[in-house]
Scaffold this motif. Structure first.
Motif, short mmCIF file in Angstrom:
data_model
loop_
_atom_site.label_atom_id
_atom_site.label_comp_id
_atom_site.label_asym_id
_atom_site.label_seq_id
_atom_site.Cartn_x
_atom_site.Cartn_y
_atom_site.Cartn_z
N MET A 140 0.84 -1.18 0.00
CA MET A 140 0.00 0.00 0.00
C MET A 140 0.89 1.25 0.00
SD MET A 140 -2.96 -1.05 2.71
CE MET A 140 -4.02 0.28 2.21
N ILE A 141 0.42 2.27 -0.67
CA ILE A 141 1.18 3.51 -0.68
C ILE A 141 0.81 4.35 0.53
CG2 ILE A 141 1.47 3.53 -3.18
CD1 ILE A 141 -0.72 5.72 -3.24
N LEU A 142 1.75 5.22 0.93
CA LEU A 142 1.51 6.13 2.04
C LEU A 142 0.69 7.32 1.61
CD1 LEU A 142 5.09 6.39 3.57
CD2 LEU A 142 3.21 4.98 4.39
N ALA A 143 1.01 7.81 0.42
CA ALA A 143 0.37 9.04 -0.06
C ALA A 143 0.32 9.04 -1.57
CB ALA A 143 1.14 10.26 0.43
N ASP A 144 -0.78 9.51 -2.10
CA ASP A 144 -0.88 9.82 -3.52
C ASP A 144 -0.71 11.32 -3.58
OD1 ASP A 144 -1.12 9.43 -6.17
OD2 ASP A 144 -3.28 9.13 -6.16
N SER A 145 0.51 11.74 -3.83
CA SER A 145 0.91 13.13 -3.63
C SER A 145 1.04 13.89 -4.94
CB SER A 145 2.26 13.13 -2.91
OG SER A 145 3.29 12.80 -3.83
N ASP A 173 10.04 2.17 3.11
CA ASP A 173 10.60 0.97 3.73
C ASP A 173 10.85 1.30 5.19
OD1 ASP A 173 10.65 -0.31 1.27
OD2 ASP A 173 12.77 0.12 0.90
N ALA A 174 10.73 0.30 6.04
CA ALA A 174 10.94 0.51 7.47
C ALA A 174 11.56 -0.72 8.10
CB ALA A 174 9.62 0.83 8.15
N GLU A 175 12.30 -0.47 9.17
CA GLU A 175 12.88 -1.54 9.99
C GLU A 175 12.85 -1.08 11.43
OE1 GLU A 175 16.76 -3.04 8.97
OE2 GLU A 175 16.31 -2.94 6.82
N GLY A 192 6.29 0.42 -0.44
CA GLY A 192 7.52 -0.17 0.06
C GLY A 192 7.18 -1.31 1.01
N THR A 193 8.10 -1.60 1.91
CA THR A 193 7.87 -2.68 2.87
C THR A 193 6.94 -2.27 4.01
OG1 THR A 193 9.84 -2.09 4.17
CG2 THR A 193 10.13 -3.70 2.39
N LEU A 194 6.76 -0.97 4.21
CA LEU A 194 5.86 -0.48 5.25
C LEU A 194 4.44 -0.44 4.67
CD1 LEU A 194 5.43 0.72 8.08
CD2 LEU A 194 5.91 2.97 7.09
N THR A 195 3.59 -1.41 5.08
CA THR A 195 2.27 -1.52 4.48
C THR A 195 1.13 -1.62 5.49
OG1 THR A 195 2.49 -3.92 4.32
CG2 THR A 195 3.16 -2.62 2.39
N PHE A 240 2.78 2.80 9.82
CA PHE A 240 2.15 3.05 8.52
C PHE A 240 1.03 4.08 8.68
CE2 PHE A 240 -1.17 2.17 5.38
CZ PHE A 240 -0.44 2.29 4.19
N ASP A 241 0.18 3.88 9.68
CA ASP A 241 -0.93 4.82 9.92
C ASP A 241 -0.42 6.22 10.20
OD1 ASP A 241 -2.63 2.66 9.56
OD2 ASP A 241 -3.01 2.38 11.71
N GLN A 242 0.62 6.33 11.03
CA GLN A 242 1.19 7.64 11.35
C GLN A 242 1.78 8.27 10.09
OE1 GLN A 242 4.43 7.64 14.22
NE2 GLN A 242 4.65 9.87 14.11
N ALA A 243 2.51 7.48 9.31
CA ALA A 243 3.12 8.01 8.08
C ALA A 243 2.06 8.49 7.10
CB ALA A 243 4.02 6.95 7.44
N CYS A 244 0.98 7.71 6.94
CA CYS A 244 -0.11 8.12 6.04
C CYS A 244 -0.71 9.44 6.51
CB CYS A 244 -1.18 7.05 5.99
SG CYS A 244 -0.72 5.57 5.07
N ALA A 245 -0.97 9.54 7.82
CA ALA A 245 -1.59 10.75 8.36
C ALA A 245 -0.68 11.96 8.21
CB ALA A 245 -1.95 10.53 9.83
#
Length: 149
Positions: free
Chosen positions: A1-6, A14-16, A29-32, A37-42
């Protein structure tokens, strides 16, 4: 899933170990899923809506010690403001060419705002997908478009 359609296209990450390691342009990326993910999307949605001026996401780019110091200096540039490669070179006691190379190697563009760094006589480059057009779009979003005229 994408974070943003910008305005600069789809963005993923990606996240670790609970931190973002890379922004991914044009795809997910790997963060889905999950809290990060929720915080990044927001935060990305708020940034692109013009209501967020500083990200609070945990970041852990895989970079050299100098690039880590350089990234901190980039994050110190306020939203809607810019610095030149020369300004950062002076601040970090490095040649301007090293600053340009560090900008190009930034794996978390936008979140670590290398788009806020300009050449002394022009825009300079931009390593994110879309190149200079993406840089201009991000500067316009932040209200720094007056600097482009």
């Amino acid at each position: 899933m994408i974070l943003a359609d910008s305005p600069v296209g789809p963005l993923g990450a990606d996240a670790e170990n609970g931190a973002i390691t890379r922004l991914v342009w044009g795809r997910s990326g790997t963060l889905t899923k999950g809290a990060l993910f929720d915080q990044a999307c927001a935060e990305m949605a708020a940034y692109f809506a013009g209501t967020l001026t500083e990200f609070t996401l945990p970041l852990a780019p895989e970079v050299s010690d100098f690039q880590r110091i350089f990234g901190a200096a980039l994050c110190d540039i306020p939203y809607g403001e810019t610095r030149t490669y020369g300004d950062l070179a002076k601040l970090l006691d490095r040649p301007a060419q090293a600053i340009g190379q560090a900008c190009g190697a930034n794996p978390i563009a936008i979140l670590i705002p290398c788009h806020r760094v300009l050449g002394a006589n022009g825009l300079g480059g931009y390593s994110g997908a879309g190149g200079i057009e993406a840089k201009v779009a991000l500067l316009r979003l932040e209200g720094a478009a007056g600097l482009l005229i």
